[in-house]
Enzyme design. Structure first.
Site, PDB file in Angstrom:
ATOM      1  N   LYS A  55       0.812  -1.215   0.000  1.00 63.26           N
ATOM      2  CA  LYS A  55       0.000   0.000   0.000  1.00 63.26           C
ATOM      3  C   LYS A  55       0.844   1.263   0.000  1.00 63.26           C
ATOM      4  O   LYS A  55       0.639   2.156  -0.805  1.00 63.26           O
ATOM      5  CB  LYS A  55      -0.927   0.014   1.223  1.00 63.26           C
ATOM      6  CG  LYS A  55      -2.022  -1.035   1.178  1.00 63.26           C
ATOM      7  CD  LYS A  55      -3.099  -0.736   2.233  1.00 63.26           C
ATOM      8  CE  LYS A  55      -4.005  -1.941   2.438  1.00 63.26           C
ATOM      9  NZ  LYS A  55      -3.328  -3.015   3.209  1.00 63.26           N
ATOM     10  N   GLU A  59      11.131  -9.976   6.028  1.00 59.75           N
ATOM     11  CA  GLU A  59      10.253  -9.695   4.896  1.00 59.75           C
ATOM     12  C   GLU A  59      11.028  -9.861   3.598  1.00 59.75           C
ATOM     13  O   GLU A  59      12.121  -9.337   3.449  1.00 59.75           O
ATOM     14  CB  GLU A  59       9.713  -8.270   4.991  1.00 59.75           C
ATOM     15  CG  GLU A  59       8.891  -8.051   6.250  1.00 59.75           C
ATOM     16  CD  GLU A  59       8.294  -6.650   6.302  1.00 59.75           C
ATOM     17  OE1 GLU A  59       7.892  -6.156   5.234  1.00 59.75           O
ATOM     18  OE2 GLU A  59       8.269  -6.071   7.395  1.00 59.75           O
ATOM     19  N   ILE A 114      10.198 -10.238  -3.563  1.00 60.84           N
ATOM     20  CA  ILE A 114      10.610 -11.018  -4.729  1.00 60.84           C
ATOM     21  C   ILE A 114      10.614 -10.100  -5.942  1.00 60.84           C
ATOM     22  O   ILE A 114       9.647  -9.386  -6.193  1.00 60.84           O
ATOM     23  CB  ILE A 114       9.667 -12.221  -4.938  1.00 60.84           C
ATOM     24  CG1 ILE A 114       9.661 -13.092  -3.665  1.00 60.84           C
ATOM     25  CG2 ILE A 114      10.099 -13.039  -6.152  1.00 60.84           C
ATOM     26  CD1 ILE A 114       8.648 -14.222  -3.693  1.00 60.84           C
ATOM     27  N   HIS A 120       9.892  -9.760  -9.007  1.00 62.19           N
ATOM     28  CA  HIS A 120       9.056 -10.390 -10.026  1.00 62.19           C
ATOM     29  C   HIS A 120       7.632  -9.905  -9.774  1.00 62.19           C
ATOM     30  O   HIS A 120       7.264  -9.662  -8.635  1.00 62.19           O
ATOM     31  CB  HIS A 120       9.119 -11.916  -9.884  1.00 62.19           C
ATOM     32  CG  HIS A 120       8.186 -12.648 -10.805  1.00 62.19           C
ATOM     33  ND1 HIS A 120       8.442 -12.789 -12.150  1.00 62.19           N
ATOM     34  CD2 HIS A 120       7.001 -13.267 -10.573  1.00 62.19           C
ATOM     35  CE1 HIS A 120       7.435 -13.459 -12.703  1.00 62.19           C
ATOM     36  NE2 HIS A 120       6.556 -13.764 -11.775  1.00 62.19           N
ATOM     37  N   TYR A 147      -0.577 -15.699   0.006  1.00 58.47           N
ATOM     38  CA  TYR A 147      -0.720 -16.069   1.414  1.00 58.47           C
ATOM     39  C   TYR A 147      -1.016 -17.555   1.519  1.00 58.47           C
ATOM     40  O   TYR A 147      -1.785 -18.095   0.733  1.00 58.47           O
ATOM     41  CB  TYR A 147      -1.864 -15.291   2.070  1.00 58.47           C
ATOM     42  CG  TYR A 147      -1.648 -13.810   2.094  1.00 58.47           C
ATOM     43  CD1 TYR A 147      -0.521 -13.270   2.737  1.00 58.47           C
ATOM     44  CD2 TYR A 147      -2.539 -12.942   1.488  1.00 58.47           C
ATOM     45  CE1 TYR A 147      -0.304 -11.907   2.751  1.00 58.47           C
ATOM     46  CE2 TYR A 147      -2.331 -11.569   1.497  1.00 58.47           C
ATOM     47  CZ  TYR A 147      -1.208 -11.054   2.132  1.00 58.47           C
ATOM     48  OH  TYR A 147      -0.989  -9.712   2.145  1.00 58.47           O
ATOM     49  N   ARG A 174      23.369  -4.096   3.384  1.00 58.13           N
ATOM     50  CA  ARG A 174      23.641  -2.979   4.295  1.00 58.13           C
ATOM     51  C   ARG A 174      22.887  -3.178   5.603  1.00 58.13           C
ATOM     52  O   ARG A 174      21.941  -3.959   5.674  1.00 58.13           O
ATOM     53  CB  ARG A 174      23.204  -1.648   3.656  1.00 58.13           C
ATOM     54  CG  ARG A 174      21.712  -1.596   3.359  1.00 58.13           C
ATOM     55  CD  ARG A 174      21.259  -0.233   2.871  1.00 58.13           C
ATOM     56  NE  ARG A 174      19.850  -0.241   2.487  1.00 58.13           N
ATOM     57  CZ  ARG A 174      18.836  -0.106   3.327  1.00 58.13           C
ATOM     58  NH1 ARG A 174      19.054   0.006   4.632  1.00 58.13           N
ATOM     59  NH2 ARG A 174      17.585  -0.116   2.886  1.00 58.13           N
ATOM     60  N   LYS A 196      18.543   0.980   8.641  1.00 58.75           N
ATOM     61  CA  LYS A 196      18.666   2.373   9.058  1.00 58.75           C
ATOM     62  C   LYS A 196      17.323   3.062   8.988  1.00 58.75           C
ATOM     63  O   LYS A 196      16.389   2.563   8.364  1.00 58.75           O
ATOM     64  CB  LYS A 196      19.710   3.115   8.230  1.00 58.75           C
ATOM     65  CG  LYS A 196      19.496   3.075   6.730  1.00 58.75           C
ATOM     66  CD  LYS A 196      20.594   3.888   6.013  1.00 58.75           C
ATOM     67  CE  LYS A 196      20.314   4.000   4.542  1.00 58.75           C
ATOM     68  NZ  LYS A 196      21.404   3.468   3.696  1.00 58.75           N
TER      69      LYS A 196
END
Length: 157
Positions: A23, A81, A84, A86, A93, A106, A109
């Site tokens: 969203k 999390e 992907i 694509h 789900y 990295r 942050k």
């Protein structure tokens, strides 16, 4: 603690997250269930990683992964999390997501704005694409780990 555990193989069910990725960011992510997150090495560094991901018995795609603390949970629970790289037609789900984390980009942050966050994620995605084309990462795309044992695939390579 970032590289010591790599490559890291992990498989689990995709559960509903906070609905923020799609969203607010336009960057959908797949969340693992708590059990899967808790099975991660406790000393694995938080931050952004890259690797390969496969939904069910589908194709293996490049992915970017974030391991981090969720302020919403007052830093008690880590979240993992996977984005992907694509475009999927529908959400997945309840499907089994198999991932291999092959490299570290990295640390985590904070960002001043949503725009800064989005552009950082876009940079992470570009970096992941570049790294995953290197032979040492590319070879993991073909790992047997991605072939689910049920043998439901029609064309067994």
């Amino acid at each position: 603690g970032a590289m010591r555990h790599l490559p890291y193989f992990c498989r689990g069910e995709v559960v509903k997250g906070f609905g923020r990725g799609s969203k607010e960011l336009g960057i959908p992510t797949a969340n693992f269930s708590e059990q899967v997150v808790e099975s991660f090495p406790s000393d694995i560094s938080t931050g952004i990683y890259y690797g390969w991901a496969c939904v069910g018995n589908g194709d293996v795609h490049k992915m970017v992964l974030s391991i981090g603390w969720n302020p919403f949970y007052k830093n008690i629970k880590k979240s993992v999390e996977t984005h992907i790289i694509h475009t999927f037609k529908e959400d997945f789900y309840g499907e089994i997501l198999s991932i291999v984390i092959t490299g570290y980009i990295r640390p985590e942050k904070n960002f001043d704005s949503l725009d800064a966050l989005i552009s950082a994620i876009q940079e992470d995605i570009e970096e992941a694409k570049r790294q995953l084309d290197l032979p040492e990462h590319l070879k993991l795309k073909e790992d047997n780990f991605f072939h689910l044992p049920e043998g439901k695939t029609v064309n067994n390579h």
